[in-house]
Design an enzyme around this catalytic site. Structure first.
Site, PDB file in Angstrom:
ATOM      1  N   GLU A  36       6.046   1.199  54.858  1.00 21.88           N
ATOM      2  CA  GLU A  36       7.459   1.240  54.450  1.00 21.88           C
ATOM      3  C   GLU A  36       8.310   0.239  55.217  1.00 21.88           C
ATOM      4  O   GLU A  36       9.538   0.323  55.203  1.00 21.88           O
ATOM      5  CB  GLU A  36       8.023   2.664  54.624  1.00 21.88           C
ATOM      6  CG  GLU A  36       7.505   3.628  53.582  1.00 21.88           C
ATOM      7  CD  GLU A  36       8.266   4.945  53.537  1.00 21.88           C
ATOM      8  OE1 GLU A  36       9.218   5.144  54.322  1.00 21.88           O
ATOM      9  OE2 GLU A  36       7.893   5.791  52.712  1.00 21.88           O
ATOM     10  N   LYS A  87      12.102  12.964  44.189  1.00 22.77           N
ATOM     11  CA  LYS A  87      11.309  11.792  43.822  1.00 22.77           C
ATOM     12  C   LYS A  87      10.892  12.021  42.369  1.00 22.77           C
ATOM     13  O   LYS A  87      10.021  12.865  42.101  1.00 22.77           O
ATOM     14  CB  LYS A  87      10.045  11.702  44.681  1.00 22.77           C
ATOM     15  CG  LYS A  87      10.277  11.418  46.162  1.00 22.77           C
ATOM     16  CD  LYS A  87       8.977  11.596  46.939  1.00 22.77           C
ATOM     17  CE  LYS A  87       9.110  11.182  48.392  1.00 22.77           C
ATOM     18  NZ  LYS A  87       7.974  11.694  49.220  1.00 22.77           N
TER      19      LYS A  87
END
Ligand code: PGA
Ligand code: ZN
Length: 385
Positions: free
Chosen positions: A179, A302
């Site tokens: 990330e 999500k």
């Protein structure tokens, strides 16, 4: 009317194949890419490899062609009726997002009801766990709580990320994980000390994603970075100590996703945002249980976890009615698709978790800035930390 639907394999930020969907209407071609998680919860809809998706796609295509694109929820209904695990969560979310874009003639935010208010950015600056790095926990996160607009918020998070990188110089081999968060030879106590020190200078608050499902084996939580193996009451003490020592305002997935009771107890024992990610997996039914059990004060949203935008919206409604803060989130495997920024703005999400470094993360911040400049009187969503 939806004239045609196409898919192609593209690469995500990890270099793995993911799905790019295209919906063609009279007004144009609308694209969307599926994100891909690595520390996935057991309640998520399952993805399929592209080769399998390609084989079953003709039936899916047939079911969608002809639908009025303004009724994008109908596309979701058709996908759901085919069974999301059967067609693949990655195919269904890419099609669902593309359908929303088609309905808004390219502007997902319009199809979702227009801009409401803008989220604070929750950014991963130092990492570990399944995403790579020496920490047992997955993410140390910062929130630039004093920012008055999204451009300042994004800039501040980057400045913090950069400053954390400089502070890590004397801590072994320094790198970046999936990330874009820093990795170094540090344990949780050292890492949180560094990030807390930097964040204070910027007036930012800090939090963590424990991603406890990744620590859990044979009934115990394993913290190799600290040389500790903890039962669930020791895990509770560990989390409470970290909250107190480092003034955390946000803790995501401190326990495994089946342990409602520990979530509930922790939420009762602290006032901060205890957030469920794998716990809820963006499923409306799990959010309902969470609200009734008072298991958390925040939920990750999500859309790919539940496979459909309409389902993610249902989860957001349930969270809102139950007074649970919704945190719209990226995945560790991302593309330049900025849909989650549209979703956060259209639903007035208090937080958008989109990482800091890496152009696939910056794409989400840039979309927020673009929308901020388009809206007449933009304002940040209220967030009490
Ligand atoms: P994932 O992790 O996208 O790799 O599943 C993100 C998270 O746990 O928040
Ligand atoms: Zn998480």
């Amino acid at each position: 009317m939806i004239r045609d639907v196409r898919i192609k394999p593209i690469l995500n930020s990890r270099g793995n194949q993911t799905v790019c969907a295209e919906i063609i209407t009279e007004t144009g071609s609308y694209f969307a890419n599926a994100p891909s998680g690595k520390s996935k919860g057991e309640y998520e809809v399952k993805d399929l490899p592209f080769a399998k998706i390609k084989k079953l796609f003709p039936i899916v295509r047939k079911n969608i062609v002809g639908v009025d694109e303004k009724e994008w929820c109908l596309v979701d209904d058709r996908l759901e009726s085919m069974g999301l695990n059967k067609i693949g969560g990655n195919l269904s979310i890419a099609l669902s997002i593309a359908a929303v874009r088609a309905a808004g003639e390219g502007e997902a935010v319009d199809a979702l009801g227009g801009a409401k208010s803008f989220p604070y950015l929750l950014g991963n600056v130092l990492g570990g766990g399944a995403h790579g790095g020496s920490l047992s926990i997955q993410e140390i996160l910062v929130i630039p709580a004093k920012a008055k607009d999204v451009a300042t918020a994004a800039k501040t998070n980057f400045a913090i990320w950069r400053a954390v990188g400089s502070e890590l110089k004397n801590h072994g081999t320094v790198g970046n994980n999936d990330e874009g968060a820093w990795t170094a030879d540090v344990n949780e106590l050292e890492a949180l000390g560094i990030v807390a020190g930097v964040a204070k200078k910027f007036g930012a608050r800090i939090g963590v994603d424990v991603a406890a499902g990744e620590l859990y084996k044979n009934g115990k939580y394993h913290w190799p970075s600290l040389g500790k193996t903890l039962n669930k009451s020791q895990q509770m003490d560990m989390i409470l100590n970290l909250i107190k020592e480092f003034k955390l305002v946000y803790v995501e997935d401190p326990f495994i996703e089946t342990d409602w009771e520990s979530f509930r107890e922790l939420t009762k024992r602290t006032k901060i945002l205890i957030c469920g990610d794998d716990l809820f997996a963006t499923h409306p039914e799990r959010l309902k249980i969470g609200v009734s059990k008072k298991a958390a004060r925040a939920t990750i949203i999500k859309p790919d976890q539940c496979g459909l935008v309409s389902k993610a919206l249902r989860s957001i409604d349930i969270a809102r009615e139950g007074n649970i803060v919704h945190v719209v989130s990226h995945r560790s495997g991302e593309t330049l698709d900025p849909f989650i920024a549209d979703l956060a703005v259209a639903t007035g999400a208090p937080l958008l978790k989109a990482g800091v470094s890496g152009i696939e993360r910056v794409a989400k911040a840039n979309r927020l800035i673009e929308l901020w400049n388009k809206v007449k009187k933009p304002r940040m969503t209220k967030l009490r930390l």
